[in-house]
Design a protein around this motif. Structure first.
Motif, PDB file in Angstrom:
ATOM      1  N   ASP A  34      -9.217 -50.132  75.901  1.00  0.00           N
ATOM      2  CA  ASP A  34     -10.805 -50.242  76.693  1.00  0.00           C
ATOM      3  C   ASP A  34     -10.742 -51.326  76.025  1.00  0.00           C
ATOM      4  O   ASP A  34     -11.666 -51.809  74.563  1.00  0.00           O
ATOM      5  N   ASP A  35     -11.872 -52.003  76.708  1.00  0.00           N
ATOM      6  CA  ASP A  35     -12.408 -53.841  75.850  1.00  0.00           C
ATOM      7  C   ASP A  35     -14.328 -53.097  75.835  1.00  0.00           C
ATOM      8  O   ASP A  35     -14.742 -53.734  75.906  1.00  0.00           O
ATOM      9  N   GLU A  36     -14.093 -51.877  76.680  1.00  0.00           N
ATOM     10  CA  GLU A  36     -15.749 -51.661  75.055  1.00  0.00           C
ATOM     11  C   GLU A  36     -15.786 -50.578  74.740  1.00  0.00           C
ATOM     12  O   GLU A  36     -14.927 -49.318  74.581  1.00  0.00           O
ATOM     13  N   PRO A  37     -16.294 -50.739  73.541  1.00  0.00           N
ATOM     14  CA  PRO A  37     -16.258 -50.507  72.424  1.00  0.00           C
ATOM     15  C   PRO A  37     -16.771 -48.882  72.601  1.00  0.00           C
ATOM     16  O   PRO A  37     -16.005 -48.460  71.383  1.00  0.00           O
ATOM     17  N   ASN A  38     -18.196 -48.846  73.044  1.00  0.00           N
ATOM     18  CA  ASN A  38     -18.614 -47.540  72.819  1.00  0.00           C
ATOM     19  C   ASN A  38     -17.138 -46.544  73.706  1.00  0.00           C
ATOM     20  O   ASN A  38     -17.505 -45.596  72.963  1.00  0.00           O
ATOM     21  N   VAL A  39     -16.006 -47.042  74.470  1.00  0.00           N
ATOM     22  CA  VAL A  39     -16.052 -46.287  75.215  1.00  0.00           C
ATOM     23  C   VAL A  39     -14.253 -45.721  74.464  1.00  0.00           C
ATOM     24  O   VAL A  39     -13.889 -44.551  74.735  1.00  0.00           O
ATOM     25  N   LEU A  40     -14.111 -46.616  73.397  1.00  0.00           N
ATOM     26  CA  LEU A  40     -12.884 -46.304  72.314  1.00  0.00           C
ATOM     27  C   LEU A  40     -13.777 -45.196  71.357  1.00  0.00           C
ATOM     28  O   LEU A  40     -12.914 -44.164  70.807  1.00  0.00           O
ATOM     29  N   ASN A  41     -15.229 -45.601  71.159  1.00  0.00           N
ATOM     30  CA  ASN A  41     -15.297 -44.327  69.567  1.00  0.00           C
ATOM     31  C   ASN A  41     -15.609 -42.966  70.479  1.00  0.00           C
ATOM     32  O   ASN A  41     -15.268 -42.232  69.713  1.00  0.00           O
ATOM     33  N   ALA A  42     -15.793 -43.212  71.629  1.00  0.00           N
ATOM     34  CA  ALA A  42     -16.046 -41.678  72.423  1.00  0.00           C
ATOM     35  C   ALA A  42     -14.915 -41.088  72.441  1.00  0.00           C
ATOM     36  O   ALA A  42     -14.618 -39.817  72.382  1.00  0.00           O
ATOM     37  N   LEU A  43     -13.992 -41.874  73.096  1.00  0.00           N
ATOM     38  CA  LEU A  43     -12.034 -41.200  72.613  1.00  0.00           C
ATOM     39  C   LEU A  43     -11.838 -40.764  71.324  1.00  0.00           C
ATOM     40  O   LEU A  43     -11.168 -39.586  71.074  1.00  0.00           O
ATOM     41  N   ARG A  44     -12.167 -41.728  70.358  1.00  0.00           N
ATOM     42  CA  ARG A  44     -11.935 -40.822  68.993  1.00  0.00           C
ATOM     43  C   ARG A  44     -12.850 -40.314  68.304  1.00  0.00           C
ATOM     44  O   ARG A  44     -12.531 -38.953  67.933  1.00  0.00           O
ATOM     45  N   ARG A  45     -13.811 -39.919  69.124  1.00  0.00           N
ATOM     46  CA  ARG A  45     -14.266 -38.467  68.594  1.00  0.00           C
ATOM     47  C   ARG A  45     -13.772 -37.441  69.364  1.00  0.00           C
ATOM     48  O   ARG A  45     -14.169 -36.604  68.436  1.00  0.00           O
ATOM     49  N   VAL A  46     -13.199 -37.356  70.964  1.00  0.00           N
ATOM     50  CA  VAL A  46     -12.570 -37.096  71.600  1.00  0.00           C
ATOM     51  C   VAL A  46     -11.632 -35.765  71.045  1.00  0.00           C
ATOM     52  O   VAL A  46     -11.634 -34.453  70.519  1.00  0.00           O
ATOM     53  N   SER A  77      -4.818 -46.147  79.306  1.00  0.00           N
ATOM     54  CA  SER A  77      -5.802 -47.902  79.157  1.00  0.00           C
ATOM     55  C   SER A  77      -6.629 -47.262  80.039  1.00  0.00           C
ATOM     56  O   SER A  77      -6.186 -46.446  81.276  1.00  0.00           O
ATOM     57  N   ASP A  78      -7.346 -48.709  79.993  1.00  0.00           N
ATOM     58  CA  ASP A  78      -8.858 -48.750  81.290  1.00  0.00           C
ATOM     59  C   ASP A  78      -7.986 -49.637  81.986  1.00  0.00           C
ATOM     60  O   ASP A  78      -6.838 -50.206  81.858  1.00  0.00           O
ATOM     61  N   PHE A  79      -8.478 -49.872  83.635  1.00  0.00           N
ATOM     62  CA  PHE A  79      -8.352 -50.166  84.749  1.00  0.00           C
ATOM     63  C   PHE A  79      -9.368 -51.784  84.205  1.00  0.00           C
ATOM     64  O   PHE A  79      -7.911 -53.029  84.113  1.00  0.00           O
ATOM     65  N   MET A  80     -10.167 -51.896  84.436  1.00  0.00           N
ATOM     66  CA  MET A  80     -11.018 -53.218  84.737  1.00  0.00           C
ATOM     67  C   MET A  80     -10.587 -53.165  83.284  1.00  0.00           C
ATOM     68  O   MET A  80     -12.196 -53.334  82.568  1.00  0.00           O
ATOM     69  N   ILE A 103      -1.042 -43.118  81.168  1.00  0.00           N
ATOM     70  CA  ILE A 103      -2.155 -42.580  81.533  1.00  0.00           C
ATOM     71  C   ILE A 103      -2.791 -44.008  81.461  1.00  0.00           C
ATOM     72  O   ILE A 103      -3.917 -44.358  80.320  1.00  0.00           O
ATOM     73  N   MET A 104      -4.004 -43.604  82.672  1.00  0.00           N
ATOM     74  CA  MET A 104      -5.036 -45.098  83.118  1.00  0.00           C
ATOM     75  C   MET A 104      -6.352 -43.849  83.420  1.00  0.00           C
ATOM     76  O   MET A 104      -6.175 -42.761  84.146  1.00  0.00           O
ATOM     77  N   LEU A 105      -7.487 -43.880  82.940  1.00  0.00           N
ATOM     78  CA  LEU A 105      -8.496 -43.952  82.846  1.00  0.00           C
ATOM     79  C   LEU A 105      -9.920 -45.518  83.310  1.00  0.00           C
ATOM     80  O   LEU A 105      -9.840 -45.567  82.289  1.00  0.00           O
ATOM     81  N   THR A 106      -9.990 -44.385  84.045  1.00  0.00           N
ATOM     82  CA  THR A 106     -11.182 -45.566  84.778  1.00  0.00           C
ATOM     83  C   THR A 106     -12.174 -44.792  85.438  1.00  0.00           C
ATOM     84  O   THR A 106     -12.107 -44.015  86.194  1.00  0.00           O
ATOM     85  N   GLY A 107     -13.608 -45.387  85.672  1.00  0.00           N
ATOM     86  CA  GLY A 107     -14.251 -45.521  86.915  1.00  0.00           C
ATOM     87  C   GLY A 107     -14.498 -45.847  88.097  1.00  0.00           C
ATOM     88  O   GLY A 107     -14.791 -45.864  89.169  1.00  0.00           O
ATOM     89  N   HIS A 108     -13.955 -47.079  88.084  1.00  0.00           N
ATOM     90  CA  HIS A 108     -13.881 -48.178  89.181  1.00  0.00           C
ATOM     91  C   HIS A 108     -12.867 -48.984  89.110  1.00  0.00           C
ATOM     92  O   HIS A 108     -12.486 -49.577  87.755  1.00  0.00           O
ATOM     93  N   ALA A 109     -10.990 -48.487  90.596  1.00  0.00           N
ATOM     94  CA  ALA A 109     -10.471 -49.511  90.388  1.00  0.00           C
ATOM     95  C   ALA A 109      -9.833 -49.494  91.413  1.00  0.00           C
ATOM     96  O   ALA A 109     -10.806 -49.667  92.141  1.00  0.00           O
TER      97      ALA A 109
END
Length: 747
Positions: A34-46, A77-80, A103-109
């Motif tokens: 994912d190109d957003e570090p915050n998303v990667l950190n959130a995934l690590r926490r999960v 992987s994120d889409f955008m 697996i694809m994880l995305t908010g808008h694609a």
């Protein structure tokens, strides 16, 4: 001491004196992109409490580098993303590392790009942001389970291939040299001593039955051998054309073994197996067969050419190469893409549930058939056994198309697998059965209505597909003419009464009713639906599924619903007097009721209601509208062009088409429409809103002819009128109108 946990898990047994010495299993490696570090950190926490090794990448190229240097089991992987988007990354990852779960994880694609990746098999699951942490953990756990299953399946396939080679080698070695045929022919001076020695010598080298060698060398004619066996050795001769070999008996011996030895099991009586042979004097072979089958062997002799033909006929399906079928079953996606959902907690033992489902080919084949139906947009699946093979047919845009040919030897396992999924009795093959299956594919949840029918070639299975994720059409998307749209928009605003849609099965009646139900729906009203099964899912409505095997039928549920303070009721179908009486009573007591009937026209619906036993005045008081409809295929917009109508077509279409100048169009066929010239379907409508005169005729119990004349005087737009308008607009063709409505010429 040994680690006995291996008996309950997949871990190997490890001999050690203490736990500290036991081998540790390396954790799964998961890659987040994912190109957003915050998303990667959130995934690590999960997954911080899970025993996974987490790797991260901020773009596609970085992810590919990590994949190159690490053994990754799952990638999310994120889409955008800048540069390479998620669909492109997962597609490339699949080509490089096909065993890895993606697996694809995305908010808008981009929907087209995502669907393309899914169709290519690049995406195992598609999850939207924001995600639910628990759902994401469960999804990852199931995906890793699938990874292990696929890996183990491939290992088993390799082992099976090795075992098959071993069995084949053992089969060749098993050919004995104990046939008394050469000695018998030598005693009758048909073979000399030198020839007998040569036969046994070659038999040891080539591992072939001696009768094959005798005939290949043309030392003795087959007819002479058979004559001696019948007349002197008193062995019965049979005509194999008179025998219908039971597949269960044929299954006692493999096809390759029968072909090698020129033998065929033809009859089983008690514990005695009748075996047709070219060489009934091969005592070594007979001893081996007695040991393997546990049966007493009774030998008969047969013409070798007939024997070979019969072997080919009985085992033909095992020798035919079905290329298209292999394409479906050989890939891993159909196996991993279907998940069965068992909705009812019936008291079934695990043995009953698993009976007949332990053959991977049957499981993979059923999954492939269902996924192909989803891909093609089919409404029905027909599994049709024929004399030579089993054909899987799909109803696409209302027309059946042969798509897959299945060998007959897979038919029984295929039907058993489907029956187990539908919780039907797999031992009952002589009577029709009905059931339903709920399956989940990577993108949607499907309900399948199942029906089996015993035919002379085996059980035929038909499944109707209902997509839970399908969206309800808006009223202006149904293809209504401006006149009919105005009629319906006016009538559905009424607070009470009954509105009926009519037509044959598969004519889109329920789709129309849901569009009417959802039109201008508000939270101020209580909406309830009763269906068998539920075809569309609406959060705004309370939906009830009929289960007749427990006594939950339409009439019973409808009476219960009337005590639930409903404003609008959608009743799946009026089948009998009891249901019709309750429905019309509800329409007369302040409820708006939608329902369906099976009739040919709007006016004929009134006559059908009379036949059910309803009083004419009840029908006249409650009836607000009758919508008769049919579905026709639409011309493909990519290859549509105007044509001149054939005189024969014009004649059969009748006066409505001939009285006005109508333009005709046709599709030539292109890649977009699979060269059919059609793409999608449109509805033809005939909408009857009873006028005061019509209500009077209905209340008086008038004949159909009287009501037809009155409707004509009121300029009712019939199905044929609506069809002519859609042909003139280039929506459908004259041939399609004839297919659906039939000839309009009255002889």
């Amino acid at each position: 001491m040994p680690d006995y946990s291996s008996l309950f898990t997949d871990k190997p047994v490890v001999e050690s004196t203490s736990r500290r010495d036991a081998q540790t299993v390396s954790p799964y490696q998961i890659l987040f992109v994912d190109d957003e570090p915050n998303v990667l950190n959130a995934l690590r926490r999960v997954f911080r409490q899970e025993n996974y090794k987490i790797l991260t990448a901020e773009n596609g190229n970085e992810a590919l580098d990590i994949l190159k240097n690490n053994n990754i089991q799952l990638m999310i992987s994120d889409f955008m993303m800048p540069g390479m988007n998620g669909a492109e990354l997962l597609t490339r990852a699949k080509s490089l590392y096909p065993e890895m779960i993606r697996i694809m994880l995305t908010g808008h694609a981009n929907t087209e790009a995502v669907m393309a990746a899914i169709k290519e098999g690049a995406v195992y699951k598609f999850i939207l942001k924001p995600w639910n942490d628990d759902d994401l953990r469960v999804t990852v756990g199931l995906a890793l389970e699938q990874y292990d299953l696929i890996r183990k399946n491939k290992e088993l396939q390799k082992q099976n291939a090795l075992k098959a080679k071993e069995i084949q080698s053992l089969t060749r070695l098993k050919v004995t040299n104990r046939s008394q045929l050469p000695i018998m022919l030598n005693k009758r001076q048909l073979l000399n001593d030198k020839q007998v020695q040569e036969l046994y010598k070659q038999q040891q080298i080539k591992k072939e039955p001696v009768i094959k060698q005798i005939l290949q060398r043309q030392w003795v004619d087959e007819k002479i051998i058979r004559k001696i066996l019948v007349k002197e050795m008193m062995i019965e001769e049979v005509d194999l054309k008179e025998f219908q070999v039971d597949p269960a008996i044929a299954a006692l011996l493999p096809a390759s073994f029968c072909n090698m030895h020129w033998i065929l099991p033809i009859k089983l009586t008690d514990r005695h197996l009748t075996l047709a042979m070219a060489d009934p004097m091969d005592t070594g072979l007979l001893d081996d067969l007695r040991f393997v089958t546990g049966l007493e062997i009774q030998t008969v002799v047969a013409n070798i050419a007939e024997l070979q033909d019969k072997i080919k006929q009985v085992y033909c399906d095992q020798d035919v190469s079905f290329t298209e079928l292999e394409t479906f079953v050989s890939s891993s996606d159909p196996y991993e893409g279907i998940e069965i959902i068992i909705e009812e907690d019936d008291d079934l033992s695990i043995e009953e549930l698993l009976l007949g489902t332990d053959e991977p080919p049957a499981i993979r084949l059923v999954n492939a058939i269902m996924l192909e139906a989803v891909r093609l947009g089919a409404s029905d699946i027909h599994i049709h056994p024929r004399s030579k093979n089993v054909v899987v047919r799909y109803r696409i845009d209302g027309v059946l198309v042969d798509k897959i040919q299945v060998p007959h030897n897979l038919h029984m396992a295929l039907v058993s697998r489907i029956k187990v999924m539908a919780e039907l009795d797999i031992t009952e093959r002589r009577r029709p059965q009905d059931g339903r299956i709920t399956v989940k594919t990577p993108m949607r949840v499907l309900d399948l209505r199942l029906s089996t029918l015993p035919t002379i070639n085996g059980e035929k299975v038909v499944m109707r597909l209902l997509d839970r994720n399908s969206s309800v059409y808006r009223l202006d998307e149904l293809g209504l003419s401006s006149v009919n749209l105005a009629k319906l928009s006016n009538v559905i605003t009424k607070p009470q009464g009954i509105i009926l849609t009519t037509g044959p099965t598969g004519s889109g009646k329920t789709t129309t009713l849901y569009s009417l139900l959802q039109h201008e729906a508000t939270s101020e009203k209580n909406y309830v639906t009763i269906e068998d099964p539920v075809e569309y899912y609406l959060d705004t409505a309370g939906q009830v599924m009929i289960k007749e095997k427990i006594g939950l039928d339409f009439a019973t549920v409808l009476r219960a619903i009337l005590r639930q303070d409903p404003d609008v009721i959608l009743l799946g179908e009026i089948r009998d007097y009891e249901t019709a009486e309750v429905a019309f009573h509800a329409a007369l007591t302040g409820h708006l009721v939608y329902s369906t009937l099976h009739t040919n026209s709007a006016v004929a619906t009134v006559s059908r209601l009379f036949d059910l036993g309803l009083k004419p005045y009840v029908v006249a008081s409650a009836l607000q509208a009758i919508i008769s409809q049919r579905l026709v295929r639409k011309i493909c917009n990519h290859c549509k062009h105007e044509i001149k109508a054939e005189e024969d077509i014009l004649y059969k279409l009748g006066e409505v088409f001939n009285a006005q100048e109508t333009k005709f169009y046709k599709g030539t066929g292109c890649a977009k429409c699979n060269n059919s010239g059609y793409s999608g379907r449109a509805a033809l409508y005939e909408i009857l809103i009873p006028s005061e005169k019509m209500i009077h005729l209905i209340a008086a119990g008038a004949t159909v002819l009287e009501m037809v004349d009155q409707a004509a005087d009121e300029h009712l737009v019939t199905l044929v009128d609506d069809a002519r308008e859609k042909v003139d607009q280039g929506i459908t063709t004259g041939e399609e109108v004839l297919r659906v409505l039939g000839s309009q010429v009255i002889c």
